[in-house]
Each structure stands twice: as structure tokens, then as C-alpha cells.
Design an enzyme around this catalytic site. Structure first.
Site, short mmCIF file in Angstrom:
data_model
loop_
_atom_site.label_atom_id
_atom_site.label_comp_id
_atom_site.label_asym_id
_atom_site.label_seq_id
_atom_site.Cartn_x
_atom_site.Cartn_y
_atom_site.Cartn_z
N HIS A 171 18.76 -30.84 -19.39
CA HIS A 171 19.37 -29.56 -19.02
C HIS A 171 20.06 -28.83 -20.18
CE1 HIS A 171 18.56 -30.25 -14.77
NE2 HIS A 171 18.80 -31.51 -15.04
N SER A 185 23.09 -33.64 -14.52
CA SER A 185 22.28 -32.71 -13.73
C SER A 185 22.95 -32.24 -12.45
CB SER A 185 20.93 -33.35 -13.41
OG SER A 185 21.12 -34.59 -12.78
N LYS A 201 12.37 -27.41 -17.34
CA LYS A 201 13.53 -26.67 -16.85
C LYS A 201 13.65 -25.34 -17.60
CE LYS A 201 15.11 -31.11 -15.36
NZ LYS A 201 14.37 -31.13 -14.08
#
Ligand SMILES: Cc1ncc(COP(=O)(O)O)c(C=O)c1O
Length: 387
Positions: free
Chosen positions: A204, A176, A235
Site C-alpha cells: 500500500h 492494510s 493497488k
């Protein structure tokens, strides 16, 4: 209280004091703080979907049908048909038999790791794993063996030293704060050779990597080979919630054992409806991630040409490493003055002396906007003697 005052004054001296920034417009490439319009270059809203009308309509419809709060934990009164639909959809998306929702990715990590491991277990954990993995490992009471970041020789050595039949390897899929991708193919190979379970946290990668946007497992062509696939809806998917995808028995086990699943009120139907809709968008709008990844490559290249220290990344997370925490803050503040929002990331989020700007792109950023950011970074970087 004296210890608190001392702590706060100490972090102020070290340039580690953190201030909250309050947005008053939706999270999109242009947003605003106070009365200042900001070009946002720091959000995890990679596909720029947080303010998408289709997602807002889905939330509104769910609110009209189901109301707002979910009213209970999943095992009591908090499970709606929508939760079931989303779990099934995530399983299809990730190519697994089943999936289970958690309220956040953080809760998914601590709930899953503690449900699986106890003090009889050995966990091999990458040195740069996310805090929620680290906390899950610590809470579990297992023996934690940290291997050097993405270093397969070190992992192999440690596997030889720490033997046992209750072992698993856990890694971020995309790291991240650095933006690099774990060598999942090599990890899976080592795990198979040594009869070790594998768990990847693809917070991610989900929605961004792989031909269908399903994440790291697809990127490495490892369908069916990772035991526990964890992810978050918060996200690229522009929603809220975490999940674990895997076998039916793993999911049933977690429903019975994962304390953060059992003892917390379920996600609201509105957020579940948002996730259902954004999964469809990821599936149908490949062009968003193609543009995103192209822009990311180009932007990193341009930053290096200017002389910035940029870590190698095949994702949309770009780490521009400065080192010194105060200088990093100053750079971020100078950009802020020019209407560009990029967060300064400092210890303890990243190791000492590696403070950085964490730049993230959105699929909606265009080259003109990115060139503006490059110009301003160049100006500020020169003023501060960084380049
Ligand atoms: C790798 C990783 N795992 C888990 C999380 C936590 O996810 P969530 O924000 O949904 O709690 C994050 C986000 O901060 C993350 O970067």
C-alpha cells in the site's frame, strides 16, 4: 454437508456472513452496481488509473502483439521480453539491483518467505501483518514470534529472547486495515544491531509514499538498507501481480526456490504492459499522490470533528472503527443506499470487536464529493448512535 451448514449459520448469527458485490462499470471514483451509480470510497485503485486510457491502450497493444494468455510458467514458455523489461523497471523504481515478478502479492509473500525460511529459522512478525505474510510464515515451518503491533520495545525484548543466526523481521510497510506506517527506520536499526534480515511488504506504500512514490523505503530514506522489498502492482499501479526487489543473488535464488513463482502460469503480457505504463505515470504525475495525501489528511480531520473514532494514519487508508460487526454492516448499508460504497471490514480480517469501515481515497476525489460523504456519514452515524 452438515459442518458447512452449521458454519454458515453461525457466521450469519454473528453478523460475519459476506456477500459479493458485482460491479458492472470500470473501477473508478464513480462506478455502478446493478443500476445504481456508486461513489467508490473503498478501492485500492488509489491513483484512479484502472480505467486510464493510456493503460488500456498499453494492454490492447500488447494483446495485438503477443496475444492473451502467457502459455506457461516463467521457467518454461511464459517469459516474454515484457516480463524482463518490467522486472528491470521495478528494480530501478525500487532502487535495487534486481526484481522478480510473481502473479500476485499474495503469491510473492508465500513464495518468498517459504523460499528463505524453514524450521531452523525464527521470524519476527508484526501482530497486524497481512494474511499473506502470516500464511507464508506458517507454511515455512519456521518459529514465528509475533511482536505487538509497531511496538519496538516488544520487538527488542523478543529479539533478546529468541537468538540464532537465521532470523528475519517481516512487516507490512503500510498496514492494510489500519493505514499506519511501520517504523521501518527503527526496525532496520534493530535488525542491523542484531544481524537480522529485514523484509517489508509495501503493497500500500508503492505508488503513494515517498517523494517519487516508490514507497516506505524512500519515505524513511532507507535506500539499500532493507534486504527484501516486496510489493504489489494491483493497488496504486492499477494492474495485477506481485514482486520482490533486492540483490541479484536474492532474485536468482527466488527463481530457483520460490514455489509460487515456479509452479504457476506467468502473468499475461497485457497486464505486464499495463504495469510498465503505470510505473511511468507514477514517476511523471506526482500531483496525483500529493492531492491524495492532502485529501486524506483533511478527510480524517473532518471525521474526527464529527466524533468518529478514526485511527491515526499518514496514508490513504482510513480506518473508521465501530467495534460491533452488525452496526458496521448497517452503517455500510445506509451509505450504500445513498450511493456511497465503503466496505465493512470484520473479523477475521481484523481483530474481534474492531469492525470498521475501511475508507480509501482516490486522487480524483474532490472536496465536494468528500463533503457529501461526510454529510451522509454524519446522518447515518447519528441514526445508529455511533456519534
Ligand atoms: C499488505 C498486503 N500484502 C499483500 C497483499 C496481496 O496482494 P495481491 O492483492 O496482489 O495478492 C495485500 C492485498 O490485499 C496487502 O494488503
Amino acid at each position: 454437508m452438515k459442518f458447512i451448514d452449521e458454519y454458515l449459520s453461525d457466521i450469519k448469527d454473528k453478523g460475519l456472513y459476506r456477500e459479493l458485490k458485482f460491479f458492472n462499470r470500470p473501477q473508478s471514483k464513480y462506478t455502478s452496481i446493478g443500476n445504481k451509480r456508486m461513489l467508490l470510497m473503498a478501492s485500492n485503485n488509489y491513483l484512479d488509473l484502472c480505467n486510464d486510457d493510456r493503460l488500456k491502450d498499453a494492454a490492447e497493444k500488447a494483446i495485438h502483439t503477443y496475444g492473451v494468455g502467457s502459455g506457461g510458467s516463467r521457467l518454461t514458455t511464459g517469459s516474454y521480453e515484457l516480463h524482463d523489461q518490467l522486472e528491470k523497471k521495478i528494480a530501478i523504481f525500487k532502487g535495487t539491483e534486481a526484481a522478480i515478478l510473481f502473479n500476485t502479492g499474495y503469491m510473492a509473500n508465500i513464495g518468498t518467505i517459504t523460499a528463505i525460511a524453514d524450521k531452523e529459522w525464527i521470524i519476527f512478525s508484526d501482530a497486524l501483518n497481512h494474511a499473506s505474510i502470516i500464511d507464508g510464515c506458517r507454511l515455512s515451518g519456521a518459529k514465528i514470534v509475533v511482536y505487538k503491533h509497531c511496538d519496538m520495545d516488544d520487538l527488542q525484548e523478543k529479539i533478546k529472547v529468541y537468538k540464532g543466526n537465521k532470523r528475519f523481521i517481516v512487516t507490512d510497510g503500510v498496514f492494510s486495515m489500519d493505514g499506519d506506517i511501520a517504523p521501518l527506520d527503527k526496525i532496520v536499526k534493530l535488525a542491523k544491531e542484531n544481524n537480522i534480515l529485514t523484509m517489508v511488504d509495501d503493497a500500500h506504500g508503492t505508488g503513494v509514499l515517498g517523494d517519487n512514490g516508490t514507497g516506505c523505503v524512500e519515505y524513511f530514506n532507507l535506500k539499500g538498507q532493507v534486504d527484501i522489498q516486496l510489493g504489489t502492482l494491483s493497488k496504486a499501479l492499477a494492474s495485477e501481480g506481485g514482486f520482490v526487489a533486492g540483490t541479484k543473488s536474492l532474485v536468482t535464488y527466488l527463481r530457483h526456490k520460490a514455489r509460487s513463482f515456479i509452479y504457476s502460469t506467468a502473468l499475461s503480457p497485457a497486464m505486464i504492459a499495463v504495469s510498465l505504463c503505470s510505473l511511468d505515470i507514477v514517476k511523471n504525475e506526482k500531483e496525483r499522490r500529493v492531492k491524495l495525501l492532502e485529501n486524506s489528511k483533511w478527510f480524517q480531520w473532518e471525521l474526527r470533528k464529527l466524533g468518529f473514532n478514526v485511527l491515526e494514519s499518514n496514508t490513504v487508508i482510513i480506518a473508521l472503527v465501530i467495534g460491533n460487526a452488525e452496526k458496521t454492516i448497517k452503517l455500510s448499508e445506509k451509505l450504500f443506499e445513498k450511493g456511497i460504497f465503503i466496505s465493512a471490514i470484520r473479523p477475521p480480517t481484523v481483530p474481534e470487536h474492531t469492525s470498521r469501515l475501511r475508507i480509501t481515497l482516490m486522487s480524483s476525489h474532490n472536496r465536494e464529493e468528500l463533503k457529501y460523504v461526510l454529510d451522509k456519514l454524519k446522518e447515518a452515524g447519528m441514526e445508529l448512535g455511533i456519534i
